[in-house]
Design a protein around this motif. Structure first.
Motif, PDB file in Angstrom:
ATOM      1  N   UNK A   1       0.759  -1.221  -0.065  1.00  0.00           N
ATOM      2  CA  UNK A   1      -0.096  -0.091  -0.009  1.00  0.00           C
ATOM      3  C   UNK A   1       0.970   1.166   0.150  1.00  0.00           C
ATOM      4  N   UNK A   2       0.446   2.322  -0.778  1.00  0.00           N
ATOM      5  CA  UNK A   2       1.118   3.537  -0.979  1.00  0.00           C
ATOM      6  C   UNK A   2       0.500   4.608  -0.192  1.00  0.00           C
ATOM      7  N   UNK A   3       1.191   5.425   0.423  1.00  0.00           N
ATOM      8  CA  UNK A   3       0.682   6.790   0.969  1.00  0.00           C
ATOM      9  C   UNK A   3       1.432   7.947   0.719  1.00  0.00           C
ATOM     10  N   UNK A   4       0.454   9.084   0.762  1.00  0.00           N
ATOM     11  CA  UNK A   4       1.055  10.565   0.583  1.00  0.00           C
ATOM     12  C   UNK A   4       1.349  11.081   1.833  1.00  0.00           C
ATOM     13  N   UNK A   5       2.555  11.578   2.124  1.00  0.00           N
ATOM     14  CA  UNK A   5       2.957  12.370   3.627  1.00  0.00           C
ATOM     15  C   UNK A   5       4.218  13.423   3.336  1.00  0.00           C
ATOM     16  N   UNK A   6       4.241  14.326   3.942  1.00  0.00           N
ATOM     17  CA  UNK A   6       5.122  15.123   4.127  1.00  0.00           C
ATOM     18  C   UNK A   6       6.173  14.693   5.028  1.00  0.00           C
ATOM     19  N   UNK A   7       7.412  13.861   4.475  1.00  0.00           N
ATOM     20  CA  UNK A   7       8.254  13.319   5.431  1.00  0.00           C
ATOM     21  C   UNK A   7       9.236  14.065   6.244  1.00  0.00           C
ATOM     22  N   UNK A   8       8.949  15.583   6.183  1.00  0.00           N
ATOM     23  CA  UNK A   8       9.869  16.302   6.937  1.00  0.00           C
ATOM     24  C   UNK A   8       8.906  16.929   7.916  1.00  0.00           C
ATOM     25  N   UNK A   9       7.720  16.614   8.073  1.00  0.00           N
ATOM     26  CA  UNK A   9       6.674  17.231   9.091  1.00  0.00           C
ATOM     27  C   UNK A   9       6.460  16.229  10.143  1.00  0.00           C
ATOM     28  N   UNK A  10       5.499  16.557  11.104  1.00  0.00           N
ATOM     29  CA  UNK A  10       5.212  15.573  12.364  1.00  0.00           C
ATOM     30  C   UNK A  10       4.315  14.697  11.514  1.00  0.00           C
ATOM     31  N   UNK A  11       4.633  13.268  11.897  1.00  0.00           N
ATOM     32  CA  UNK A  11       4.099  12.348  11.343  1.00  0.00           C
ATOM     33  C   UNK A  11       3.192  11.552  12.289  1.00  0.00           C
ATOM     34  N   UNK A  12       3.120  11.958  13.357  1.00  0.00           N
ATOM     35  CA  UNK A  12       2.222  11.049  14.533  1.00  0.00           C
ATOM     36  C   UNK A  12       0.834  10.792  14.248  1.00  0.00           C
ATOM     37  N   UNK A  13       0.170  11.711  13.354  1.00  0.00           N
ATOM     38  CA  UNK A  13      -1.143  11.367  12.892  1.00  0.00           C
ATOM     39  C   UNK A  13      -1.328  10.472  11.699  1.00  0.00           C
ATOM     40  N   UNK A  14      -0.103   9.993  11.048  1.00  0.00           N
ATOM     41  CA  UNK A  14       0.025   9.151  10.009  1.00  0.00           C
ATOM     42  C   UNK A  14      -0.771   7.739  10.118  1.00  0.00           C
ATOM     43  N   UNK A  15      -1.686   7.280   9.547  1.00  0.00           N
ATOM     44  CA  UNK A  15      -2.227   5.847   9.783  1.00  0.00           C
ATOM     45  C   UNK A  15      -1.130   4.695   9.459  1.00  0.00           C
ATOM     46  N   UNK A  16      -0.017   4.945   9.007  1.00  0.00           N
ATOM     47  CA  UNK A  16       1.059   3.945   8.609  1.00  0.00           C
ATOM     48  C   UNK A  16       2.154   3.911   9.739  1.00  0.00           C
ATOM     49  N   UNK A  17       2.129   4.790  10.541  1.00  0.00           N
ATOM     50  CA  UNK A  17       3.187   4.720  11.576  1.00  0.00           C
ATOM     51  C   UNK A  17       2.640   4.005  12.585  1.00  0.00           C
ATOM     52  N   UNK A  18       3.872   3.251  12.914  1.00  0.00           N
ATOM     53  CA  UNK A  18       3.563   2.188  13.961  1.00  0.00           C
ATOM     54  C   UNK A  18       4.794   1.386  13.991  1.00  0.00           C
ATOM     55  N   UNK A  19       4.619  -0.079  14.689  1.00  0.00           N
ATOM     56  CA  UNK A  19       5.768  -0.977  14.885  1.00  0.00           C
ATOM     57  C   UNK A  19       5.797  -1.640  13.610  1.00  0.00           C
ATOM     58  N   UNK A  20       7.230  -1.558  13.195  1.00  0.00           N
ATOM     59  CA  UNK A  20       7.431  -2.232  11.925  1.00  0.00           C
ATOM     60  C   UNK A  20       8.553  -3.189  12.275  1.00  0.00           C
ATOM     61  N   UNK A  21       8.932  -4.132  11.136  1.00  0.00           N
ATOM     62  CA  UNK A  21       9.980  -5.015  11.274  1.00  0.00           C
ATOM     63  C   UNK A  21      11.362  -4.465  10.777  1.00  0.00           C
ATOM     64  N   UNK A  22      11.064  -3.981   9.660  1.00  0.00           N
ATOM     65  CA  UNK A  22      12.352  -3.364   8.826  1.00  0.00           C
ATOM     66  C   UNK A  22      11.972  -1.974   7.931  1.00  0.00           C
ATOM     67  N   UNK A  23      12.976  -1.364   7.925  1.00  0.00           N
ATOM     68  CA  UNK A  23      12.697  -0.119   7.347  1.00  0.00           C
ATOM     69  C   UNK A  23      13.555   0.299   6.199  1.00  0.00           C
ATOM     70  N   UNK A  24      13.160   0.957   4.977  1.00  0.00           N
ATOM     71  CA  UNK A  24      14.244   1.180   3.959  1.00  0.00           C
ATOM     72  C   UNK A  24      13.981   3.032   3.681  1.00  0.00           C
ATOM     73  N   UNK A  25      14.982   3.539   3.573  1.00  0.00           N
ATOM     74  CA  UNK A  25      15.005   5.015   3.355  1.00  0.00           C
ATOM     75  C   UNK A  25      15.832   5.203   1.962  1.00  0.00           C
ATOM     76  N   UNK A  26      15.389   6.116   1.265  1.00  0.00           N
ATOM     77  CA  UNK A  26      15.970   6.495   0.234  1.00  0.00           C
ATOM     78  C   UNK A  26      15.680   8.159  -0.137  1.00  0.00           C
ATOM     79  N   UNK A  27      16.254   8.703   0.746  1.00  0.00           N
ATOM     80  CA  UNK A  27      16.046  10.306   0.781  1.00  0.00           C
ATOM     81  C   UNK A  27      16.554  11.149  -0.336  1.00  0.00           C
TER      82      UNK A  27
END
Length: 459
Positions: free
Chosen positions: A364-390
């Motif tokens: 699933x894909x979501x739109x978000x400003x990743x430089x802002x406060x993310x606390x209300x984002x529905x996808x934010x929560x416990x994950x197993x692994x993370x990939x970043x390509x900023x």
């Protein structure tokens, strides 16, 4: 008595007499480093171990910049640049150094930046695992050529801008571009000069897709029909897909000519695409979307990221700055639950369409400003692994949410090792250890450094 303002001379820009300097090393921007009267001097174009004649072009309190005048004693690693536009065009700045030494220099610069700017003061051989490389020429599958109209000569120049300038250097080939793109430069330059509305032309973007070549011509005003016909004939002759792009970013396909069908909403322009994961993933993109320009390096980079993350069925994996799904889509083949987040809405839509085309229902894909406060984002929560390509600014703001996410491992793909080094401070703060680091030679013949790093949560 009238007083007239007389500007003071800019001492920092004053030229000096010729100096003989011994170059001891290269900085991370590829400039030679020497010393003169206790001051560090940076000399673009000079190589380590060389004795050169140079002239100051800028002086500051603690350092100076100099122009290379002559190499008096060359390095064994110096070679003759293969491009006749080198040092005029702003595209390449390391062609005078053997390619294997370019890679070695980038690897050393990467380690030095990490040690200098991050809390990690030692990177051992077990952490630095190697380089991701490609052929040193004809590697770029995409390029944007600038135009400049000379009113006096009634001539349109097509080429690349010179370093630090708006001046356009006219070129008829480019050996770092994929051959099918390089071969288009001369005929396009000739054809654009035949148009009536050549003063209304902006840049020309060339892209090599998996199965075709696209040319997108930026126009500031609508072209007359005679010009459009001329361009259609050119595109047919060159066997390229040609689109016009207006001031609002809207695209009009000129060739191949589309049939007009009333009320047919499916009459959309087919999108260019590239293949990943042994051709199992088709990744489409809109002209103007960000895609990695080095196809060979991109494929190897995606494979290594997946190998390092080692995704397992049932895991929850988050891909931040996901673009059109370059990493997300291949990750989803591993049966993990994948979440992709991107700041550009159009790219989120395209990523979702790509997932559908590839038959992936575990992403699933979501739109978000990743430089802002993310606390209300529905996808934010416990994950197993993370990939970043900023982007070059890095991922500092979103890394402050690591406490909520708590991934076991993180793969960070960086196009700016300085921002990666800064972000390591946050990662270390939350208990992550750098376990692998790779130098990525995304742009051979340039000083540009990219990297991939694996961080694992200490237990």
């Amino acid at each position: 008595m009238a007083q007239f303002y007389k500007p003071k001379a800019n001492k920092s820009k004053q030229l000096s007499s010729k100096l003989t300097l011994d170059v001891t090393q290269l900085d991370h921007l590829g400039a030679g480093v020497a010393e003169h009267n206790g001051k560090v001097v940076f000399i673009p174009g000079a190589l380590s171990g060389e004795t050169v004649s140079a002239q100051f072009v800028e002086q500051k309190k603690n350092f100076a910049k100099a122009k290379l005048l002559k190499v008096m004693q060359p390095s064994d690693d110096r070679i003759k640049p293969f491009c006749r536009h080198y040092q005029q065009c702003g595209g390449c700045d390391m062609q005078h150094l053997q390619h294997n030494q370019q890679i070695a220099h980038k690897r050393t610069s990467l380690m030095n930046l990490i040690k200098k700017l991050s809390p990690i003061k030692q990177v051992d051989d077990a952490v630095l695992v190697g380089d991701i490389t490609s052929e040193p020429v004809h590697y770029r599958r995409r390029a944007r050529l600038a135009t400049l109209f000379n009113k006096q000569a009634n001539e349109l120049k097509l080429g690349f801008r010179s370093p630090g300038s708006n001046k356009v250097v006219a070129i008829d080939e480019c050996q770092v571009l994929a051959k099918p793109l390089s071969e288009l430069i001369a005929p396009f330059a000739k054809a654009l000069n035949q148009l009536k509305a050549k003063t209304s032309l902006g840049h020309l973007e060339l892209t090599q897709s998996e199965d075709e070549v696209l040319a997108v011509l930026r126009v500031t005003k609508s072209l007359p029909n005679s010009d459009k016909k001329w361009l259609i004939n050119l595109a047919e002759k060159l066997k390229v897909r040609l689109l016009l792009q207006d001031d609002q970013g809207e695209l009009l396909q000129l060739f191949p000519v589309l049939e007009h069908r009333e009320k047919d909403k499916d009459q959309a322009v087919a999108l260019p695409y590239y293949l990943l994961a042994d051709d199992r993933i088709r990744c489409s993109f809109t002209p103007g979307n960000f895609v990695q320009v080095n196809a060979q390096v991109n494929k190897a980079m995606v494979e290594q990221a997946i190998d390092w993350l080692a995704p397992q069925a049932g895991e929850r994996i988050l891909d931040l700055f996901c673009g059109v799904g370059n990493f997300s889509l291949p990750l989803a083949l591993k049966q993990a639950e994948v979440i992709g987040v991107e700041g550009v809405p159009e790219m989120v839509e395209q990523a979702s369409a790509n997932a559908k085309v590839n038959g992936l229902d575990n992403i699933n894909f979501y739109h978000a400003d990743l430089s802002s406060d993310l606390n209300q984002q529905p996808w934010l929560g416990k994950i197993d692994k993370l990939l970043l390509d900023p982007a070059r600014a890095g991922a500092y703001e979103c890394l402050e949410n690591l406490e909520q996410m708590q991934p076991k491992s993180i793969v960070y793909v960086s196009c700016n090792p300085a921002s990666l080094a800064r972000d390591i401070e946050v990662l270390v703060k939350y208990g992550y250890q750098l376990t692998r680091l790779a130098n990525i030679d995304m742009f051979p013949q340039t000083h540009h450094i990219e990297a991939m790093a694996l961080f694992e949560l200490e237990t």
